[in-house]
Design an enzyme around this catalytic site. Structure first.
Site, PDB file in Angstrom:
ATOM      1  CG  ASP A 252       0.695  -3.785   1.918  1.00 13.77           C
ATOM      2  OD1 ASP A 252       1.528  -3.148   2.549  1.00 13.77           O
ATOM      3  OD2 ASP A 252      -0.435  -3.494   1.634  1.00 13.77           O
ATOM      4  CG  HIS A 394       2.221  -6.034  -3.162  1.00 13.72           C
ATOM      5  ND1 HIS A 394       1.745  -4.851  -3.816  1.00 13.72           N
ATOM      6  CD2 HIS A 394       1.179  -6.289  -2.284  1.00 13.72           C
ATOM      7  CE1 HIS A 394       0.520  -4.548  -3.484  1.00 13.72           C
ATOM      8  NE2 HIS A 394       0.106  -5.642  -2.603  1.00 13.72           N
TER       9      HIS A 394
HETATM   10 ZN    ZN Z   1      -2.183  -7.083   0.558  1.00 12.63          ZN
END
Ligand code: ZN
Length: 431
Positions: A252, A394
């Site tokens: 993400d 991430h």
């Molecule tokens: Zn996020």
């Protein structure tokens, strides 16, 4: 319900405030049409010095359903007149959602004492007009094992919500929902989601409000009783095989030109496809990375434009967050994202609706954004994963990029197949 009504009637018989209730029965209902011929709108207004109310509720073509709704309204009114001081104000509203042939109604009530609305309660009815039956949660999820999976999902979704996280930070006792079916008896089903209204009494700790949890229907599609499913199993090709062990790696908040690059290199070397949930503003900055992700065969998901908590936005701002990102990505690769992940996992039915593609969450949070520690990431994946897990990482953190080869090696050792978010959705439907 009848027991409660009985108790209240009994109380009134011996209570001096019976005068009040008689007065309350005097108000004239106003009935009007709605867009749906099955439903009329009933409005009750009372504006007397001792108490005020504005009540709206549905009157349907089913006298059986009307009887139950009327009983609820009577109980709400009586409880209000009994339990609240003079000058209080009761407001009851309702909303209707449809799923296939089913109608779901939710009555919401709030009471204002002095200047503040002090409580909000919900009563729901999910009704099948062909059988004139109000459905229980056990009819929607008839198999115990599958209902248990839904309960777990509800608890997980609750744990993701900001207000529950704040609550858990302040309290030693983590908020958990009771397991008995009764805790889940207030629910509504629309075409794209199911929503539970879990009353405070069904929570283990003193939480300040009703816990409202919305699950996208595609997440629980295969747990539903067959007649309520929208996707028939037969429509999925039978030659699709389900890998015995599969995991979906998702990244993400990117892309950037450093750690995202490193991650793409690792995935290429390991011959693995993953899913990138892109922020529109990052895509705008780094279009060449979007091209690379696409070229390498990974799935591209939409993660909003600027990472707001979408639940807090109005409808048009939610749409903007989705569409601006789609537009940027489309302008780079000529395709729209195929899945959507709301920032912070925070969403409601509006988000599901405007996303237009499946909303994909996760069940393994590596907490890479919090600890920036490669060993910790590997440990989290090892201890938290189950078969068919979706792992959240991430790609904007170098520590995450450095952890990735170790994570992959471990999973390969355990013979996991790596699938994209859409492939995982398909697996869950076939399961
Ligand atoms: Zn996020």
């Amino acid at each position: 319900m009848s027991l409660v009504t009985f108790a209240i009637v009994y109380l009134f018989t011996f209570n001096q405030s019976s005068q009040k209730v008689n007065a309350a029965e005097d108000d004239q209902p106003e009935i009007s049409n709605t867009a749906d011929p099955f439903i009329e709108n009933v409005q009750l207004t009372r504006n007397s010095p001792d108490s005020k109310y504005n009540i709206q509720y549905p009157k349907t073509k089913s006298s059986r359903l009307n009887k139950t709704i009327n009983e609820s309204i009577t109980t709400i009114k009586e409880e209000f007149l009994l339990n609240h001081p003079n000058n209080s104000h009761l407001i009851v509203n309702y909303k209707v959602v449809k799923h296939k042939k089913l109608y779901s109604f939710v009555l919401s009530q709030k009471v204002k004492e002095n200047t503040d609305f002090i409580e909000k309660k919900y009563i729901t009815f999910t009704f099948d007009p062909t059988t004139e039956e109000i459905l229980s949660i056990n009819q929607v999820f008839p198999k115990e094992e599958q209902f248990n999976s839904v309960k777990k999902l509800i608890q997980k979704t609750a744990n993701h919500s900001k207000s529950v996280q704040q609550f858990n930070k302040k309290n030693s006792n983590k908020l958990s929902i009771h397991e008995h079916a009764h805790a889940y008896s207030n629910f509504i089903i629309s075409d794209n989601s199911i929503r539970f209204y879990i009353s405070k009494v069904h929570l283990n700790a003193t939480y300040s409000e009703t816990l409202i949890i919305t699950l996208p229907l595609h997440m629980i599609e295969n747990y539903l009783a067959p007649e309520f499913r929208t996707i028939k199993k037969e429509t999925i090709q039978s030659n699709d095989s389900i890998p015995k062990k599969a995991i979906s790696l998702t990244f993400d908040d990117g892309p950037n030109t450093t750690s995202t690059k490193f991650i793409l290199k690792t995935l290429k070397e390991e011959k693995i496809k993953a899913t990138f949930f892109i922020l529109g503003q990052q895509a705008k900055e780094n279009p060449e990375m979007i091209k690379q992700i696409k070229k390498d065969g990974h799935e591209i998901g939409n993660h909003s434009f600027s990472h707001p908590d979408l639940k807090k936005l109005n409808n048009s701002d939610i749409k903007k967050q989705v569409q601006q990102t789609n537009k940027v990505i489309y302008s780079i690769i000529g395709e729209n994202p195929t899945v959507f992940r709301p920032p912070y996992g925070s969403y409601d039915e509006r988000v599901i609706k405007y996303a237009k593609v499946p909303v994909v969450l996760w069940d393994v949070d590596t907490l890479d954004w919090k600890y920036h520690n490669t060993k910790f990431i590997l440990k989290r994946v090892n201890t938290e994963k189950t078969n068919y897990s979706t792992v959240l990482m991430h790609d904007i953190h170098m520590t995450s990029a450095e952890a990735l080869p170790h994570v992959i090696q471990q999973l390969k050792k355990e013979q996991y197949t790596f699938v994209t978010a859409s492939e995982m959705l398909k697996i869950k439907k076939l399961q």
